[in-house]
Structure formats: C-alpha cells, structure tokens
Design a protein around this motif. Structure first.
Motif: not given
Length: 127
Positions: A5-7, A20-23, A35-37, A94-97
């Motif tokens: 979940v990104e924010s 940006l955060s990715c939980a 990674g961030w894409f 921007y996507y977190c993966a």
C-alpha cells in the motif's frame, strides 16, 4: 496474500520534495528486494530505486542519483522514497514493487521479476 500500500504522492512545485511510503503486509519479510518504479503514459515501468531487504544493496537510476533516497524500516515492513529537488520530468505514476525471495542484482532492476505491486501514486511536479 501480500499487499503493498503506497502513500505520499501529490502535486509539488519544481525544487520541492515528496516522500513516498510503501507498507507491506501479509507475510514475514526476510529476504528479497523492494523497488520504486515509475511509469509515463504509453511507456513501460522504469526502475528508479531499489533496496534489498537486508540493506546490503541499493540502486538508483542515473536521473535520480543525488536527489532521491530509498530506505526501509524493517520493523514496520515499510520502504520509503524521499524525493528532493523534484523536476517536471519526474512527473509520473510511481509504483512500489516487492520480490520477497533471493534476488540476483540483475533481476532487481527488471519490473517483470517482481511478484507484488502497489496500486500506484501520482507525482506531479509543476514548472
């Protein structure tokens, strides 16, 4: 089931900053990479920054070196992307993966090597 979940996206002026955060949730994370894409309209996803879960490896695209910093908080299962000195050309989704298994360095930069993706967050930098 793993969820990312990104924010933190939004609109910012040139020269500004965003974080940006990715939980991650759904399992115990002890290996692999996150990674961030970014993705521009009509284009494929490009790696911007990658970090290994144990912290021994980081990667930055040339265009973001010195401006973006990727970090992780293992206790919170969260990865961050601090984006400073933003430019209009940073505008993208921007996507977190995540890939939570041993990962060769070469695979860490390839979007099709990742198993899990966040929903994406829009970053817009106005000139």
């Amino acid at each position: 089931q793993v969820q990312l979940v990104e924010s933190g996206g939004g609109l910012v002026q040139t020269g500004g900053s965003l974080r940006l955060s990715c939980a991650a949730s759904g399992r115990t994370f002890s290996s692999g990479v996150m990674g961030w894409f970014r993705q521009l309209p009509g284009k494929g996803r490009e790696s911007q920054a990658v970090i290994s879960w144990n912290g021994d490896y980081t990667y930055y695209a040339d265009s973001v070196k010195g401006r973006f910093t990727i970090s992780r908080d293992n206790a919170k299962n969260t990865v961050y992307l601090q984006m400073n000195r933003l430019k209009p050309e940073d505008t993208a989704v921007y996507y977190c993966a995540g890939r939570f298994r041993p990962t060769p360095t070469s695979d860490a930069l390839e979007p099709d090597r990742y198993d899990y993706w966040g929903q994406g967050t829009q970053v817009t930098v106005s000139s």
